[in-house]
Design a protein around this motif. Structure first.
Motif, mmCIF file in Angstrom:
data_model
loop_
_atom_site.group_PDB
_atom_site.id
_atom_site.type_symbol
_atom_site.label_atom_id
_atom_site.label_comp_id
_atom_site.label_asym_id
_atom_site.label_seq_id
_atom_site.Cartn_x
_atom_site.Cartn_y
_atom_site.Cartn_z
ATOM 1 N N GLY A 153 57.211 16.846 -48.441
ATOM 2 C CA GLY A 153 58.343 16.473 -47.876
ATOM 3 C C GLY A 153 58.520 14.904 -48.240
ATOM 4 N N VAL A 154 57.832 14.313 -48.544
ATOM 5 C CA VAL A 154 57.828 12.754 -48.694
ATOM 6 C C VAL A 154 58.693 12.533 -49.885
ATOM 7 N N THR A 155 59.738 11.712 -49.807
ATOM 8 C CA THR A 155 60.546 11.202 -51.048
ATOM 9 C C THR A 155 60.367 9.941 -51.359
ATOM 10 N N PHE A 156 61.225 9.319 -52.456
ATOM 11 C CA PHE A 156 60.696 7.819 -52.741
ATOM 12 C C PHE A 156 61.189 6.911 -51.929
ATOM 13 N N VAL A 157 62.146 7.389 -50.994
ATOM 14 C CA VAL A 157 62.617 6.313 -50.037
ATOM 15 C C VAL A 157 61.310 6.218 -48.686
ATOM 16 N N GLY A 158 60.885 7.534 -48.784
ATOM 17 C CA GLY A 158 60.083 7.655 -47.826
ATOM 18 C C GLY A 158 58.552 7.088 -48.069
ATOM 19 N N LEU A 159 58.283 7.143 -49.389
ATOM 20 C CA LEU A 159 57.124 6.484 -50.120
ATOM 21 C C LEU A 159 57.205 5.026 -49.919
ATOM 22 N N ASN A 160 58.251 4.399 -50.204
ATOM 23 C CA ASN A 160 58.629 2.918 -50.200
ATOM 24 C C ASN A 160 58.786 2.276 -48.778
ATOM 25 N N ALA A 161 59.241 3.080 -47.775
ATOM 26 C CA ALA A 161 59.474 3.015 -46.369
ATOM 27 C C ALA A 161 57.814 2.631 -45.965
ATOM 28 N N MET A 162 56.925 3.370 -46.442
ATOM 29 C CA MET A 162 55.453 3.498 -45.995
ATOM 30 C C MET A 162 54.910 2.213 -46.582
ATOM 31 N N VAL A 163 55.300 1.909 -47.793
ATOM 32 C CA VAL A 163 54.734 0.633 -48.287
ATOM 33 C C VAL A 163 55.357 -0.595 -47.724
ATOM 34 N N VAL A 212 67.266 5.307 -43.265
ATOM 35 C CA VAL A 212 67.237 6.379 -44.030
ATOM 36 C C VAL A 212 65.822 6.814 -44.157
ATOM 37 N N ALA A 213 64.706 5.901 -44.133
ATOM 38 C CA ALA A 213 63.575 6.315 -43.807
ATOM 39 C C ALA A 213 63.090 4.931 -43.086
ATOM 40 N N ASP A 214 62.769 4.988 -42.063
ATOM 41 C CA ASP A 214 62.322 3.662 -41.160
ATOM 42 C C ASP A 214 61.050 2.870 -41.779
ATOM 43 N N PRO A 215 60.993 1.840 -42.141
ATOM 44 C CA PRO A 215 62.403 0.817 -41.868
ATOM 45 C C PRO A 215 63.355 0.361 -43.045
ATOM 46 N N LEU A 216 63.431 1.419 -44.066
ATOM 47 C CA LEU A 216 64.319 1.188 -44.998
ATOM 48 C C LEU A 216 65.860 1.705 -44.720
ATOM 49 N N SER A 217 66.692 1.015 -44.732
ATOM 50 C CA SER A 217 67.990 1.490 -44.429
ATOM 51 C C SER A 217 69.099 1.749 -45.598
ATOM 52 N N LEU A 218 70.175 2.233 -45.441
ATOM 53 C CA LEU A 218 70.884 2.698 -46.370
ATOM 54 C C LEU A 218 71.137 1.449 -47.537
ATOM 55 N N MET A 219 71.485 0.211 -47.036
ATOM 56 C CA MET A 219 71.941 -1.073 -47.822
ATOM 57 C C MET A 219 70.619 -1.488 -48.439
ATOM 58 N N ASP A 257 49.244 3.115 -63.392
ATOM 59 C CA ASP A 257 48.323 3.336 -62.059
ATOM 60 C C ASP A 257 48.508 4.676 -61.419
ATOM 61 N N THR A 258 47.602 4.846 -60.565
ATOM 62 C CA THR A 258 47.533 6.206 -59.754
ATOM 63 C C THR A 258 48.806 6.877 -59.514
ATOM 64 N N ILE A 259 49.222 8.164 -59.965
ATOM 65 C CA ILE A 259 50.402 8.650 -59.492
ATOM 66 C C ILE A 259 50.459 8.621 -58.271
ATOM 67 N N GLY A 260 49.567 8.927 -57.237
ATOM 68 C CA GLY A 260 49.769 9.077 -55.757
ATOM 69 C C GLY A 260 49.348 7.604 -55.058
ATOM 70 N N VAL A 261 50.415 7.308 -54.148
ATOM 71 C CA VAL A 261 50.255 5.937 -53.603
ATOM 72 C C VAL A 261 48.600 5.952 -52.807
ATOM 73 N N HIS A 262 48.331 7.334 -52.297
ATOM 74 C CA HIS A 262 47.441 7.332 -51.395
ATOM 75 C C HIS A 262 45.987 7.172 -52.016
ATOM 76 N N ASP A 263 46.097 7.139 -53.437
ATOM 77 C CA ASP A 263 44.977 6.868 -54.257
ATOM 78 C C ASP A 263 44.637 5.293 -54.644
ATOM 79 N N ARG A 264 45.295 4.353 -54.103
ATOM 80 C CA ARG A 264 45.285 3.013 -54.222
ATOM 81 C C ARG A 264 44.488 2.298 -53.219
ATOM 82 N N LYS A 265 43.784 1.196 -53.521
ATOM 83 C CA LYS A 265 42.938 0.516 -52.448
ATOM 84 C C LYS A 265 44.044 -0.138 -51.797
ATOM 85 N N ASN A 266 45.134 -0.617 -52.515
ATOM 86 C CA ASN A 266 45.852 -1.773 -51.950
ATOM 87 C C ASN A 266 47.303 -1.160 -52.293
#
Ligand code: COA
Length: 396
Positions: A153-163, A212-219, A257-266
């Motif tokens: 269920g994670v979206t690109f907004v969600g992935l970037n919010a985690m970053v 949209v996905a904490d801490p990323l807002s619409l703007m 790079d790895t396609i999954g963000v979870h596979d990166r060291k940083n």
């Protein structure tokens, strides 16, 4: 004939053509309900050919992420060549998620540098707004690791919010500093007649826009939109036949790079950007200090910040502060996203990388919003799984 240092050495060839941009064209970014994908693609292709003064090309490279899902149409090489009246030329589509435009540009550069093609059109196109509801978000998520990311269920907004959350934690960075990235992009879009959002926004309005996905807002997020942009490439030697102001492709690289963000060291730095930038700077024999302007992939505020760092303009952890100080504004130390970036010009995903090159070209030709000798563009696919870095410069 001098070879492009990076490409030539790697391929084992002694002789490679220098490549020049001799034509640019695009459609306005937005939601053109009355036009189909083929219509906007043909419109921008013809605009670029017209700008170059050519009535034929011997190659067409189409950058597109997901026309099969967005508009039920594939085989874009044939479709666009056919409707643009280009005849039985070499034409095909390449894909690198939201970085498809940059990958297409690189493919066009390789075609001309190798000598296999003479005059090549690169057209990036995406029509995202013809699908309804959450479909666009689902289609975009196909560029993440579906089995390990999107399926949960994670979206690109969600992935970037985690970053972004991780970045704020690691560097004690302030959200209000990160939010100065979209404020800058919106300010610059006011002057761009092809931008989707031609209005300034205040820092407060970004911070207080709907989450949209904490801490990323619409703007802080680039919009879902449609657009097409095209570039005409030829050899440096032939360029003067078409224009008095050819722009030279000094460096060009695509890295993955790895396609999954979870596979990166940083996760707060994108290795694909770092590696592509290293290769592009080496090829150009230039450094970050030589860049007068930068088109960052600011699909999300945090991506703009990390881009500043990965391209070597500031140390890691310092990007948000640099932006908040006003250094990325027009008149600042490094004007960025000078036509509104992905946030305000818009981000029709497969076309974005070509819009960036077009905007850089305007600035280098001396007909843009900043007066630049050299400039750099960074186009990201996924959350940094495919990144292209391009360095352009005046022909001096
Ligand atoms: N920036 C500014 N305004 C935006 C906007 C954005 N990114 N997205 C939508 N709006 C505006 C719309 O124009 C609309 O305004 P209106 O009511 O005055 O017409 C309003 O906000 C609501 O628009 P809507 O289309 O309902 O928004 P949404 O909630 O469906 O989508 C996002 C908003 C941010 C979720 C969506 O734009 C998105 O997913 N963006 C990211 C796309 C992406 O992942 N791209 C690939 C990245 S690599």
């Amino acid at each position: 004939m001098p070879c492009m240092p990076g490409i030539g050495k790697k391929s084992g060839c002694d002789e490679m053509n220098d490549v020049a941009i001799v034509g640019i064209g695009c459609t306005p970014v937005g939601e053109p309900w009355n036009k189909s994908l083929r219509e906007i693609a043909v419109e921008s292709t013809w605009a670029a050919m017209n700008d170059a003064g050519v009535n034929e090309v011997d190659g067409l490279v189409v950058g597109n992420m997901s026309s099969g899902n967005f508009v039920d149409q594939e085989s874009l090489g044939s479709l666009i060549a056919d409707y643009a009246g280009l005849g039985n030329i070499t034409a095909f589509k390449v894909e690198g998620a939201c970085g498809s435009g940059g990958v297409a540009f690189r493919t066009g550069v390789m075609a001309v540098a190798s000598g296999m093609h003479d005059v090549v059109c690169v057209t990036g196109v995406e029509k995202m707004t013809d699908v309804v509801g959450d479909s666009a978000t689902k289609i975009l998520a196909n560029a993440s690791d579906r089995e390990y990311e999107a399926v949960h269920g994670v979206t690109f907004v969600g992935l970037n919010a985690m970053v972004m959350r991780r970045y704020m934690h690691d560097y004690n960075a302030r959200r209000e500093d990160i939010c100065s990235i979209p404020v800058n992009s919106h300010k610059n879009a006011v002057h761009n007649k092809n931008a989707m959002f031609r209005r300034e926004i205040s820092l407060d309005s970004v911070i207080n826009s709907p989450m949209v996905a904490d801490p990323l807002s619409l703007m802080e997020c680039a919009p879902i939109c449609d657009g097409a942009a095209s570039i005409i490439l030829t050899t440096r030697e032939r360029a003067k036949e078409f224009t008095d102001t050819p722009i030279i492709v000094k460096g060009s690289a695509v890295k993955v790079d790895t396609i999954g963000v979870h596979d990166r060291k940083n996760v707060t730095s994108m290795t694909a950007t770092v590696e592509a930038a290293k290769e592009a700077y080496n090829m150009a024999k230039l450094t970050p200090k030589d860049m007068d302007t930068a088109e960052l992939h600011d699909a999300f505020s945090i991506m703009g910040v990390i881009g500043l760092e990965d391209l070597g303009f500031v140390r890691h952890g310092k990007g948000a502060h640099f932006a908040a100080e006003g250094q990325i504004g027009i008149g600042g130390k490094l004007p960025c996203c000078t036509y509104g970036g992905l946030k305000a010009r818009g981000h029709p995903v497969g076309a974005t990388g070509v819009y960036q090159i077009l905007e850089l070209t305007k600035n280098l030709r001396g007909e843009g919003v900043v007066d630049a000798q050299n400039g750099i563009a960074q186009n990201i696919g996924g959350t940094g799984s495919t990144v292209s870095v391009t360095i352009l410069g005046r022909d001096i």
